[in-house]
Design a protein around this motif. Structure first.
Motif, PDB file in Angstrom:
ATOM      1  N   GLY B   7      59.779  11.468  -3.441  1.00  0.00           N
ATOM      2  CA  GLY B   7      58.052  10.731  -3.217  1.00  0.00           C
ATOM      3  C   GLY B   7      58.749  10.029  -1.809  1.00  0.00           C
ATOM      4  O   GLY B   7      58.020  10.304  -0.759  1.00  0.00           O
ATOM      5  N   VAL B   8      59.745   9.451  -1.673  1.00  0.00           N
ATOM      6  CA  VAL B   8      59.997   8.018  -1.028  1.00  0.00           C
ATOM      7  C   VAL B   8      60.176   9.223   0.888  1.00  0.00           C
ATOM      8  O   VAL B   8      59.848   8.994   2.009  1.00  0.00           O
ATOM      9  CB  VAL B   8      61.686   7.273  -0.438  1.00  0.00           C
ATOM     10  N   SER B   9      60.008  10.813   1.124  1.00  0.00           N
ATOM     11  CA  SER B   9      60.788  11.213   1.964  1.00  0.00           C
ATOM     12  C   SER B   9      60.150  11.453   3.218  1.00  0.00           C
ATOM     13  O   SER B   9      59.950  11.714   4.700  1.00  0.00           O
ATOM     14  CB  SER B   9      61.871  12.262   2.335  1.00  0.00           C
ATOM     15  N   ALA B  10      58.665  11.576   2.197  1.00  0.00           N
ATOM     16  CA  ALA B  10      57.728  11.407   2.803  1.00  0.00           C
ATOM     17  C   ALA B  10      56.291  10.140   2.893  1.00  0.00           C
ATOM     18  O   ALA B  10      56.013   9.979   2.355  1.00  0.00           O
ATOM     19  CB  ALA B  10      56.737  12.668   2.339  1.00  0.00           C
ATOM     20  N   PRO B  11      56.531   9.924   4.148  1.00  0.00           N
ATOM     21  CA  PRO B  11      56.065   8.809   3.929  1.00  0.00           C
ATOM     22  C   PRO B  11      54.229   9.412   4.192  1.00  0.00           C
ATOM     23  O   PRO B  11      53.875  10.208   5.194  1.00  0.00           O
ATOM     24  CB  PRO B  11      55.767   7.756   5.125  1.00  0.00           C
ATOM     25  N   SER B  12      53.469   8.480   3.688  1.00  0.00           N
ATOM     26  CA  SER B  12      51.654   9.349   3.769  1.00  0.00           C
ATOM     27  C   SER B  12      51.865   7.915   4.798  1.00  0.00           C
ATOM     28  O   SER B  12      52.090   7.370   4.711  1.00  0.00           O
ATOM     29  CB  SER B  12      51.465   9.055   2.254  1.00  0.00           C
ATOM     30  N   THR B  13      49.927   8.526   5.170  1.00  0.00           N
ATOM     31  CA  THR B  13      48.971   7.699   6.019  1.00  0.00           C
ATOM     32  C   THR B  13      48.640   6.666   5.164  1.00  0.00           C
ATOM     33  O   THR B  13      48.617   5.808   5.360  1.00  0.00           O
ATOM     34  CB  THR B  13      47.439   8.733   6.074  1.00  0.00           C
ATOM     35  N   THR B  14      47.360   7.399   4.043  1.00  0.00           N
ATOM     36  CA  THR B  14      47.102   6.030   2.908  1.00  0.00           C
ATOM     37  C   THR B  14      47.447   7.483   1.379  1.00  0.00           C
ATOM     38  O   THR B  14      47.779   7.583   1.190  1.00  0.00           O
ATOM     39  CB  THR B  14      45.313   5.830   3.610  1.00  0.00           C
ATOM     40  N   LYS B  15      47.692   5.576   0.637  1.00  0.00           N
ATOM     41  CA  LYS B  15      48.129   6.160  -0.697  1.00  0.00           C
ATOM     42  C   LYS B  15      47.183   6.753  -1.183  1.00  0.00           C
ATOM     43  O   LYS B  15      47.047   7.799  -2.312  1.00  0.00           O
ATOM     44  CB  LYS B  15      48.300   4.493  -1.504  1.00  0.00           C
ATOM     45  N   ALA B  16      45.367   6.842  -1.132  1.00  0.00           N
ATOM     46  CA  ALA B  16      44.778   6.533  -2.080  1.00  0.00           C
ATOM     47  C   ALA B  16      44.606   8.133  -0.838  1.00  0.00           C
ATOM     48  O   ALA B  16      44.571   9.766  -2.486  1.00  0.00           O
ATOM     49  CB  ALA B  16      43.157   6.430  -1.339  1.00  0.00           C
ATOM     50  N   ALA B  17      45.018   8.892  -0.029  1.00  0.00           N
ATOM     51  CA  ALA B  17      44.983  10.069   0.420  1.00  0.00           C
ATOM     52  C   ALA B  17      46.049  10.888   0.060  1.00  0.00           C
ATOM     53  O   ALA B  17      45.791  12.135  -0.214  1.00  0.00           O
ATOM     54  CB  ALA B  17      45.156  10.300   2.001  1.00  0.00           C
ATOM     55  N   GLU B  18      46.932  10.769  -0.292  1.00  0.00           N
ATOM     56  CA  GLU B  18      48.227  10.814  -0.764  1.00  0.00           C
ATOM     57  C   GLU B  18      47.875  11.258  -2.369  1.00  0.00           C
ATOM     58  O   GLU B  18      48.442  12.252  -2.791  1.00  0.00           O
ATOM     59  CB  GLU B  18      49.618   9.874  -1.202  1.00  0.00           C
ATOM     60  N   ARG B  19      47.524  10.371  -2.440  1.00  0.00           N
ATOM     61  CA  ARG B  19      46.632  10.581  -4.172  1.00  0.00           C
ATOM     62  C   ARG B  19      45.732  11.810  -4.669  1.00  0.00           C
ATOM     63  O   ARG B  19      46.167  12.608  -5.568  1.00  0.00           O
ATOM     64  CB  ARG B  19      46.126   9.119  -5.082  1.00  0.00           C
ATOM     65  N   ALA B  20      45.171  11.260  -3.663  1.00  0.00           N
ATOM     66  CA  ALA B  20      44.060  12.759  -3.814  1.00  0.00           C
ATOM     67  C   ALA B  20      44.727  14.479  -3.160  1.00  0.00           C
ATOM     68  O   ALA B  20      43.934  14.894  -4.177  1.00  0.00           O
ATOM     69  CB  ALA B  20      42.723  12.683  -2.440  1.00  0.00           C
TER      70      ALA B  20
END
Lengths: 323, 321
Positions: B7-20
């Motif tokens: 998971g660490v290699s791909a930084p996400s914009t927001t955590k919620a969006a990532e989870r969705a």
């Protein structure tokens, strides 16, 4: 092992102690730099190591010491060699408990792991609906203390008023006594399965999720059926997780204590004071105040667990973990 | 370690969006699986039914507790166990938790003790694990191999095996009936150290640390400013596991405490349970039930609130994902 021994560093050792998998650039200064920063790193582990020495190694050492002595009312403490060990080995009380928990684990662990693996697989493949909700529900017992779980189950299975006893008699099993001598063993297995299946399931689920999807896709392209994918591809890949769980659960079974102790209040005729090794140790040390004898028993008990841990560790190392 | 955190290699914009996004992906994968293997609707239904059965098995005892916490002693034994009955005495039962019943002790005091032991012990265990895990993950020094072998050896030695040895030492140095005798050993968490080592290796890249060093940052600054923020999910898991471990621990307090006023909940409830059949108090069974309910509600709530940490994070050592 002393703390200073842990921290002392020998110069020039750094080249030999390069980080795994990362070749060092040639040059003495870099080696020194690596070496220096590595030495500073020792301070990070010092707090844990001190706590570990004080609250694990010292007590173990002191138990071994205590186990070699005898305290008499007249004459005080005298060295007695292995007398306490001989007494423990000869006491049927200690071994009967050991055999009981071994049988307990041999029955309970396979059942529980089979259930846990089945559900973990189904959730992983997405075959069950609402997998996330079910995973959460199954995991809930992990948050219930063993004392509460035992009290709860002893109410439910109580011979006169317990609702499950009532169900049993409706189903045609009149006079079922779940806490009686005959059924206490399966009852305890049931309680432990209730407590721990969800935990095991979540660990297996996490391990299954770590299996790369490409592996599964490749198998599918080769025409593997679902059963084959699960049993021939997924199962071998999560075998390390299963091995760890077998050992963890085996050690859990060996130290079975809370559940039988609480149930003992409701079923004194079914659960004796030496029903499990830990019950024996507890009753010898706290109830009987025979510290020296109990210390010998505790050392033997600890040794059995350490041997089990070593076997598990070696088997894991052989598989390339903890490289 | 065999599995590296992907998971660490791909930084996400927001955590919620990532989870969705992840949830969607999982759903798509599940649909694919069902299509690829040609799984029939009936199979899905049967498997789901089995899940429902096991969920019932899991929830029925808890439901029984909740329902019966509203009953008096007579109704606990005589009325139908899975429905409510009059009189509805939940509030009365709850109030008894503040009273000293049978002279055994007061529930509310045990609750406070448990919170204290679990809080201090949990924070201590997390701190020691964070430091130790970080040290073992990124540094090699003389004795590090030996020390880490000890961690691994201690990993599968449960606190139950250490409890009697601790008792012998406490009896010698006068730590019986001392709260630190409960809190300090709870801070030793080999599982936590191993877990944090795995987590640090996966989520705190060595290159990042080396870069900070080249910028002249001190080791402690790197740890607190750089590593700890990246370790938060792992730390939450360790905190959660150690708090639950202490919250549930029964053997250690049973052995080292003989004063009722020092008992944690587990021991207090155990004492009530052992006195229930002989107690003259007509409220002892309702007390046990409501006591159990109030004990498990905080820990279950904690799990539901923090579940994304243990679900996404590492629950057990080498299976970090």
């Amino acid at each position: 092992m002393s703390v200073t021994g842990t921290l002392r560093t020998v110069r020039g050792r750094a080249l030999g102690a390069t980080d795994a998998g990362r070749p060092l650039e040639p040059g003495r200064s870099h080696a020194n730099w690596v070496h220096q920063r590595d030495r500073r790193g020792a301070w990070f582990v010092v707090p844990f190591v001190i706590a570990f020495i004080l609250f694990t190694l010292v007590p173990v050492g002191y138990s071994i010491y205590t186990s070699l002595y005898n305290t008499r009312l007249i004459g005080g403490t005298v060295f007695s060699g292995f007398q306490n060990y001989t007494a423990t080995f000869q006491a049927g009380d200690f071994w009967s408990g050991f055999i009981r928990v071994i049988i307990f684990g041999a029955i309970q662990i396979p059942i529980m792991l089979a259930i846990a693996f089945f559900f973990a697989t189904m959730f992983d493949l997405g075959i069950a609906k609402w997998g996330g909700a079910f995973r959460t529900i199954f995991f809930i017992p992990f948050a219930v203390p063993a004392v509460v779980a035992s009290v709860m189950w002893s109410f439910l299975l109580e011979p006169q008023f317990g609702p499950f006893t009532h169900f049993a008699s409706v189903l045609g099993f009149q006079g079922t006594n779940f806490l009686g001598t005959n059924l206490i063993f399966p009852t305890l297995i049931l309680i432990v399965i209730w407590e721990w299946t969800g935990y095991n399931m979540v660990i297996l689920f996490t391990a299954l999720k770590a299996v790369p999807r490409e592996v599964i896709e490749a198998a599918v392209l080769d025409g593997a059926s679902l059963a084959k994918v699960v049993l021939r591809v997924k199962l071998p890949l999560v075998r390390p997780a299963i091995v760890v769980l077998v050992f963890l659960n085996a050690i859990g079974a060996l130290q079975l204590f809370t559940e039988p102790l609480i149930l003992q209040a409701y079923a004194p005729q079914s659960i004796s004071n030496n029903w499990t090794p830990t019950l024996y140790l507890y009753n010898t040390a706290i109830g009987g105040q025979q510290y020296n004898l109990a210390a010998a028993g505790a050392v033997i008990f600890g040794l059995v667990i350490v041997v089990l841990s070593l076997v598990s560790l070696i088997s894991r190392r052989r598989r390339g973990e903890f490289a | 370690m065999s599995v590296i955190n992907p998971g660490v290699s791909a930084p996400s914009t927001t955590k919620a969006a990532e989870r969705a996004r992840r949830r969607e992906e999982r759903q798509r994968e599940a649909e694919q699986t069902i299509r690829i293997f040609g799984i029939r609707r009936r199979t899905v239904a049967i498997v789901t039914a089995l899940c429902v059965l096991f969920a019932l098995f899991t929830l029925v005892p808890i439901a029984w507790m909740l329902i019966n916490s509203t009953k008096n002693q007579a109704n606990i034994f005589e009325s139908f166990g899975f429905w409510f009955s009059r009189p509805f005495v939940l509030v009365h039962n709850f109030k008894m938790l503040f009273e000293n019943v049978d002279g055994d002790g007061t529930y509310i005091q045990w609750l406070g003790n448990t919170a204290l032991y679990a809080g201090l012990g949990g924070i201590g265990a997390t701190a020691l694990s964070a430091l130790g895990g970080y040290g073992f993950a990124h540094f090699k020094f003389r004795g590090s191999k030996l020390a880490f072998s000890l961690v691994l050896a201690a990993l599968l030695v449960p606190i139950a095996a250490i409890t009697l040895p601790l008792y012998f030492v406490y009896a010698k140095v006068g730590l019986i009936n001392n709260i630190w005798g409960m809190i300090l050993p709870s801070m030793v968490s080999p599982v936590g150290v191993l877990l944090m080592r795995v987590y640090v290796r996966g989520s705190v890249p060595r290159e990042l640390i080396d870069a900070a060093r080249l910028d002249g940052a001190s080791e402690s600054r790197i740890f607190f400013r750089l590593a700890v923020p990246l370790m938060v999910p792992g730390l939450t898991t360790v905190l959660l596991l150690s708090v639950v471990g202490i919250w549930n621990n029964y053997f250690l307090p049973l052995v080292i405490f003989s004063k009722n006023s020092l008992y944690p909940l587990t021991e207090g409830l155990g004492l009530w349970a052992s006195h229930a059949s002989t107690s003259g108090d007509q409220n002892i069974y309702p007390l046990l039930v409501i006591g159990g309910v109030v004990t498990i509600i905080p820990s279950i709530a904690l799990f539901l609130i923090l579940q994304r940490y243990w679900r996404g994070g590492a629950l057990l050592g080498s299976f970090a994902n």
